[in-house]
Structures are given as structure tokens and as C-alpha cells.
Design a protein around this motif. Structure first.
Motif, PDB file in Angstrom:
ATOM      1  N   THR A   1       0.514  -8.939   6.056  1.00 32.63           N
ATOM      2  CA  THR A   1       0.785  -7.777   6.896  1.00 32.63           C
ATOM      3  C   THR A   1      -0.018  -7.559   8.007  1.00 32.63           C
ATOM      4  OG1 THR A   1       0.681  -5.064   6.427  1.00 32.63           O
ATOM      5  CG2 THR A   1      -1.186  -6.464   5.456  1.00 32.63           C
TER       6      THR A   1
ATOM      7  N   TYR B   1      -2.975  -5.185  10.477  1.00 32.46           N
ATOM      8  CA  TYR B   1      -3.868  -3.994  10.227  1.00 32.46           C
ATOM      9  C   TYR B   1      -4.035  -3.314  11.455  1.00 32.46           C
ATOM     10  CZ  TYR B   1      -4.517  -5.316   5.371  1.00 32.46           C
ATOM     11  OH  TYR B   1      -4.520  -5.722   3.952  1.00 32.46           O
TER      12      TYR B   1
ATOM     13  N   PRO C   1       2.493   0.314   7.773  1.00 30.40           N
ATOM     14  CA  PRO C   1       3.008   0.525   6.379  1.00 30.40           C
ATOM     15  C   PRO C   1       2.037  -0.478   5.566  1.00 30.40           C
ATOM     16  CG  PRO C   1       4.681  -0.050   8.134  1.00 30.40           C
ATOM     17  CD  PRO C   1       3.582   0.065   8.931  1.00 30.40           C
ATOM     18  N   ARG C   2       1.865   0.061   4.346  1.00 29.29           N
ATOM     19  CA  ARG C   2       1.169  -0.606   3.269  1.00 29.29           C
ATOM     20  C   ARG C   2       1.955  -1.740   2.834  1.00 29.29           C
ATOM     21  NH1 ARG C   2      -3.437   1.677   0.299  1.00 29.29           N
ATOM     22  NH2 ARG C   2      -3.815   3.545   1.164  1.00 29.29           N
ATOM     23  N   ALA C   3       1.367  -3.051   2.572  1.00 26.16           N
ATOM     24  CA  ALA C   3       2.039  -4.214   2.234  1.00 26.16           C
ATOM     25  C   ALA C   3       2.183  -4.198   0.764  1.00 26.16           C
ATOM     26  CB  ALA C   3       1.148  -5.349   2.494  1.00 26.16           C
ATOM     27  N   ASP C   4       3.041  -4.983   0.137  1.00 30.09           N
ATOM     28  CA  ASP C   4       3.323  -4.894  -1.367  1.00 30.09           C
ATOM     29  C   ASP C   4       2.707  -6.049  -1.628  1.00 30.09           C
ATOM     30  OD1 ASP C   4       4.107  -5.135  -3.763  1.00 30.09           O
ATOM     31  OD2 ASP C   4       6.317  -4.711  -3.499  1.00 30.09           O
ATOM     32  N   HIS C   5       1.351  -6.140  -1.895  1.00 29.42           N
ATOM     33  CA  HIS C   5       0.423  -7.439  -2.247  1.00 29.42           C
ATOM     34  C   HIS C   5       0.888  -7.951  -3.533  1.00 29.42           C
ATOM     35  CE1 HIS C   5      -2.259  -7.244   1.196  1.00 29.42           C
ATOM     36  NE2 HIS C   5      -2.320  -5.904   1.000  1.00 29.42           N
TER      37      HIS C   5
ATOM     38  N   ALA D   1      -9.800  -7.561   4.127  1.00 33.17           N
ATOM     39  CA  ALA D   1      -8.832  -7.754   3.168  1.00 33.17           C
ATOM     40  C   ALA D   1      -8.801  -9.316   2.826  1.00 33.17           C
ATOM     41  CB  ALA D   1      -7.361  -7.464   3.587  1.00 33.17           C
TER      42      ALA D   1
END
Length: 93
Positions: free
Chosen positions: A37, A39, A15-19, A48
């Protein structure tokens, strides 16, 4: 010897992180490392971290305000970030 167990569910991506949210939270605790997060590839985690350190990740602006690194923990490629602080410009007196 056979070990009987069900296979894990197939991974369909991380799932994509909310950076943006991560950066805001890290700003509240300067100098503290945070696990942001994981990867699927070590190279992605390393890239990243590099993007954050180089100021290429918009959520972690300005350049130099955050430090980042990647680590492999139990086969998981993790991104760790900490807020260092922002340089302030202006006259001291």
C-alpha cells in the motif's frame, strides 16, 4: 510559461490495505517483495514497516516471519513487504 491543465482531484486519504489478505498472498511466494500500500506521509510508511519487522502488526505474525521497508517512489510513500518464513521448533531426530 503557463501550462494549462485541470488540477487533480483532492486526496481524501489512502484506501486502507487489507493486510491480512496481503500477508496470505505473500506467504505463497516466500522471498518475493510485494508492494502492499501507499501512505500519505513517509513517517507513516516507515512506521508500518517497523511494526511489521518488530512483530507488532497482527497480520504479519509471528515476529520475524516478514521483512518490510518503505520507499518513496514518484512522491508516493510505499510499503513493501516480503515473507521470509517461520522458524520451526522441534527435534530433528
Amino acid at each position: 510559461m503557463v501550462r494549462f491543465e485541470d488540477p487533480p482531484a483532492p486526496r481524501r486519504g489512502v484506501p486502507r490495505a487489507d493486510h491480512k489478505a496481503a500477508a496470505e498472498e505473500l506467504r505463497g511466494l516466500p522471498g518475493m517483495w510485494g508492494f502492499v500500500t501507499a501512505y500519505q506521509a513517509q513517517s507513516a510508511a516507515a512506521q508500518a514497516a517497523s511494526n511489521i519487522r518488530n512483530g507488532d502488526a497482527q497480520a504479519y505474525q509471528p515476529k520475524g516471519a516478514f521483512d518490510a521497508t518503505s520507499r518513496t517512489v514518484n512522491g508516493e510513500y510505499r510499503l513493501y513487504v516480503k515473507f521470509i518464513g517461520e522458524e520451526t521448533s522441534g527435534d530433528a531426530g
